[in-house]
Scaffold this motif. Structure first.
Motif, PDB file in Angstrom:
ATOM      1  N   SER A   1      -4.031 -11.409  -8.196  1.00  0.00           N
ATOM      2  CA  SER A   1      -5.042 -11.966  -7.548  1.00  0.00           C
ATOM      3  C   SER A   1      -4.810 -11.797  -5.950  1.00  0.00           C
ATOM      4  O   SER A   1      -5.525 -11.415  -5.086  1.00  0.00           O
ATOM      5  N   GLY A   2      -3.570 -12.293  -5.714  1.00  0.00           N
ATOM      6  CA  GLY A   2      -3.171 -12.282  -4.016  1.00  0.00           C
ATOM      7  C   GLY A   2      -3.078 -10.635  -3.539  1.00  0.00           C
ATOM      8  O   GLY A   2      -3.666 -10.274  -2.630  1.00  0.00           O
ATOM      9  N   PHE A   3      -2.486  -9.738  -4.523  1.00  0.00           N
ATOM     10  CA  PHE A   3      -2.016  -8.288  -3.797  1.00  0.00           C
ATOM     11  C   PHE A   3      -3.413  -7.529  -3.938  1.00  0.00           C
ATOM     12  O   PHE A   3      -3.476  -6.775  -3.348  1.00  0.00           O
ATOM     13  N   SER A   4      -4.370  -8.135  -4.785  1.00  0.00           N
ATOM     14  CA  SER A   4      -5.897  -7.270  -4.782  1.00  0.00           C
ATOM     15  C   SER A   4      -6.552  -7.443  -3.553  1.00  0.00           C
ATOM     16  O   SER A   4      -7.406  -6.804  -2.898  1.00  0.00           O
ATOM     17  N   LYS A   5      -6.053  -8.489  -2.524  1.00  0.00           N
ATOM     18  CA  LYS A   5      -6.674  -8.524  -1.020  1.00  0.00           C
ATOM     19  C   LYS A   5      -5.856  -7.370  -0.073  1.00  0.00           C
ATOM     20  O   LYS A   5      -6.470  -7.357   0.955  1.00  0.00           O
ATOM     21  N   ILE A   6      -4.691  -7.029  -0.492  1.00  0.00           N
ATOM     22  CA  ILE A   6      -3.876  -6.069   0.461  1.00  0.00           C
ATOM     23  C   ILE A   6      -4.570  -4.664   0.267  1.00  0.00           C
ATOM     24  O   ILE A   6      -4.194  -3.741  -0.596  1.00  0.00           O
ATOM     25  N   THR A   7      -5.191  -4.221   1.054  1.00  0.00           N
ATOM     26  CA  THR A   7      -6.070  -2.957   1.074  1.00  0.00           C
ATOM     27  C   THR A   7      -5.143  -1.622   1.465  1.00  0.00           C
ATOM     28  O   THR A   7      -4.073  -1.952   2.302  1.00  0.00           O
ATOM     29  N   THR A   8      -5.469  -0.550   1.231  1.00  0.00           N
ATOM     30  CA  THR A   8      -4.683   0.342   1.658  1.00  0.00           C
ATOM     31  C   THR A   8      -4.725   0.653   3.329  1.00  0.00           C
ATOM     32  O   THR A   8      -3.758   0.941   3.827  1.00  0.00           O
ATOM     33  N   GLN A  48      -2.257  -1.901   4.478  1.00  0.00           N
ATOM     34  CA  GLN A  48      -0.804  -1.418   4.360  1.00  0.00           C
ATOM     35  C   GLN A  48      -0.593  -0.594   5.416  1.00  0.00           C
ATOM     36  O   GLN A  48       0.411  -0.833   6.088  1.00  0.00           O
ATOM     37  N   GLU A  49      -1.466   0.277   5.697  1.00  0.00           N
ATOM     38  CA  GLU A  49      -1.257   1.186   6.856  1.00  0.00           C
ATOM     39  C   GLU A  49      -0.953   0.429   8.325  1.00  0.00           C
ATOM     40  O   GLU A  49      -0.109   0.879   9.016  1.00  0.00           O
ATOM     41  N   ALA A  50      -1.903  -0.417   8.385  1.00  0.00           N
ATOM     42  CA  ALA A  50      -1.792  -1.386   9.603  1.00  0.00           C
ATOM     43  C   ALA A  50      -0.498  -2.203   9.740  1.00  0.00           C
ATOM     44  O   ALA A  50       0.015  -2.373  10.872  1.00  0.00           O
ATOM     45  N   SER A  51      -0.181  -2.627   8.602  1.00  0.00           N
ATOM     46  CA  SER A  51       1.094  -3.370   8.654  1.00  0.00           C
ATOM     47  C   SER A  51       2.408  -2.578   8.988  1.00  0.00           C
ATOM     48  O   SER A  51       3.282  -3.317   9.562  1.00  0.00           O
ATOM     49  N   LYS A  52       2.202  -1.170   8.856  1.00  0.00           N
ATOM     50  CA  LYS A  52       3.607  -0.395   9.417  1.00  0.00           C
ATOM     51  C   LYS A  52       3.628  -0.338  10.763  1.00  0.00           C
ATOM     52  O   LYS A  52       4.805  -0.161  11.247  1.00  0.00           O
ATOM     53  N   LEU A  53       2.646  -0.613  11.514  1.00  0.00           N
ATOM     54  CA  LEU A  53       2.826  -0.897  12.994  1.00  0.00           C
ATOM     55  C   LEU A  53       3.399  -2.230  13.262  1.00  0.00           C
ATOM     56  O   LEU A  53       3.871  -2.241  14.516  1.00  0.00           O
TER      57      LEU A  53
END
Length: 517
Positions: A412-419, A422-427
């Motif tokens: 349920s928590g990981f379902s909030k992490i969209t693609t 994820q791309e933004a988190s790499k910055l």
């Protein structure tokens, strides 16, 4: 191979490791060339009949207990409805075998009932039907928790339709509300069935010969490990058949979820006899499932405060250490695997992910035998007795068995992490470890905590795998309680049982508060 190239394979590798105990059992069947004649002397028809009757009987009881109580506290207001909304989940904290010990202490010859009334007689509850009632009382919270959430999530439009039709609460329950929450009820019933199939302590005490009892009897009673493995294989077929039926049933129920919306139902206030009836049902259920067993255990603890509780501090410390450590390891594994499964959405990762979830549907006795075969083979290959009988093997079995529960909570928590996120988190953070710690974990820490509590409750009550794999001279509170009951020392198990229930009750209350915060 470079380290970076290994990252897409982390989730598949972990899934393969978790499936090793099951694969070892299947490999055994293939390598040994098991024939139908090999199963003829294993009393399989009796085990299958008892297990099936138990599953059906308990399913009917928890459907009534859990479904009706969830409907009452979620849809109506009456005296005590808020109290029952939280307290009716508490029986989840008591292992079913402890409930069975308490009720047998009441009804046995010259038991507590005979002492209170002065009427001595023999009314034995140690039968198949007695076991069904005990399981019904201790396992209805699996249905109650999910059904209550489903009832609370129904759309207010359902209520409007019911009012337009002019039908009463009883008919509305069967004709309008029940069909809409049936998927949630089905999930609760399925979880209950898996727990009943996996149980060992209750069925052994009540003399019900299920597959789990057959595995232990064949191994420890007749020193026949090969026979125990064969029964475990049949049990796996039995469980996979149930899984197949569950999968087909779920596929037919997808239409029902369309009844939920953001605007929830408004609770109705009950008056008069209806309010009295709702209060009486919830009060009687809570009393029978929680108050009576705890009161009996409390009486035994006062009656015999020392004989069964010598070194109680040691058992408590050992239980807390192994349970907290196992729950933490399971949740960390689930978090890491889900992170890499989401980050690298390969077909292999998806397959390994689904295979790794099979452990929860496999009874603890089967997982225990599979783990024993696996690590015995490794020890044999190494020429040293390094792994067998160690905490590592026990914790590994817990991971295989309860890892899916942790994954289910974290999903349920990981379902909030969209693609895009994820791309933004790499910055924001360089490297997988930094993204796990600084981005993903803060977003799923609530689900992580819920999963930790669920796994802690499950591990605390687990008995078959612990009995099979615990290191020499190590006992948990659960195994100590089981040994005292096996030696007919019922008053002596009062204090250790209360300590175990106290631990799990705190976890159940915290979980309940988290779910409905």
């Amino acid at each position: 191979m470079e380290v970076n190239r290994l990252k897409p394979f982390i989730a598949p590798i972990f899934g393969a490791i978790l499936s090793l105990p099951i694969l070892f059992l299947l490999a055994y069947a293939l390598l040994e060339g098991v024939s139908l004649e090999a199963f003829s002397n294993l009393n399989l028809a009796t085990y299958a009949k008892s297990t099936l009757l138990l599953v059906l009987g308990v399913g009917a009881l928890v459907f009534v207990f859990g479904g009706l109580s969830a409907y009452l506290v979620a849809r109506f207001e009456f005296v005590g409805s808020r109290f029952f909304s939280l307290s009716l989940a508490l029986p989840l904290a008591i292992p079913s075998y402890v409930v069975g010990y308490a009720y047998n202490g009441i009804f046995e010859y010259a038991g507590l009932l005979a002492q209170l009334t002065g009427i001595t007689g023999h009314f034995s509850i140690l039968t198949l039907w007695g076991a069904i009632v005990i399981f019904g009382l201790s396992m209805y919270p699996y249905v109650f928790i999910v059904a209550r959430a489903a009832f609370l999530g129904l759309s207010s439009s359902v209520d409007e339709v019911v009012k337009l039709q002019g039908i009463g609460p009883v008919r509305a329950f069967f004709r309008a509300y029940l069909p809409l929450v049936y998927p949630a009820l089905f999930i609760g019933l399925f979880l209950t069935s898996m727990e009943v199939i996996s149980d060992y302590g209750t069925v052994l005490y009540f003399g019900v010969e299920t597959f789990s009892v057959g595995i232990f009897k064949q191994w420890f009673g007749y020193a026949d490990l090969q026979g125990a493995i064969k029964i475990a294989l049949v049990l796996m077929v039995f469980v996979f058949t149930l899984l197949l039926l569950e999968s087909k049933a779920k596929a037919r129920m997808r239409y029902a979820t369309g009844g939920f919306s953001a605007k929830p139902l408004q609770k109705q206030r009950l008056k008069g006899l209806k309010a009295l009836g709702a209060f009486a049902f919830c009060a009687l259920l809570f009393t029978c499932a929680f108050v009576v067993p705890v009161a009996v255990l409390g009486y035994w603890a006062i009656l015999d405060p020392r004989s069964g509780s010598l070194d109680l501090g040691g058992y408590t410390f050992g239980t807390l250490s192994i349970n907290l450590g196992s729950a933490f390891v399971i949740m960390v594994c689930a978090f890491v695997v889900l992170f890499f499964t989401v980050a690298y959405r390969t077909a292999l990762a998806k397959i390994a992910y689904r295979v790794s979830l099979l452990g929860y549907s496999i009874p603890g006795a089967v997982v225990g035998i599979g783990a024993l075969l696996l690590f015995s083979s490794i020890d044999k290959a190494l020429g040293q007795y390094w792994l067998g009988g160690t905490f590592f093997v026990l914790i590994f079995a817990y991971v295989v068995r309860f890892y899916p529960a942790g994954v289910g909570a974290l999903n349920s928590g990981f379902s909030k992490i969209t693609t895009e996120l994820q791309e933004a988190s790499k910055l924001y953070a360089k490297g997988e470890f930094a993204r796990m710690w600084r981005v993903s974990f803060p977003m799923v820490k609530g689900a992580f905590m819920s999963g930790f509590l669920i796994v802690f409750i499950d591990v605390s009550k687990e008995l078959p795998a612990t009995l099979l794999l615990r290191p020499f001279n190590f006992d948990t509170l659960a195994t100590r309680i089981y040994e005292l009951a096996s030696n007919e020392m019922l008053p002596a198990l009062g204090l250790p049982s209360l300590v175990l229930i106290s631990m799990t009750t705190v976890a159940v209350l915290l979980l309940n508060l988290r779910i409905f915060r």
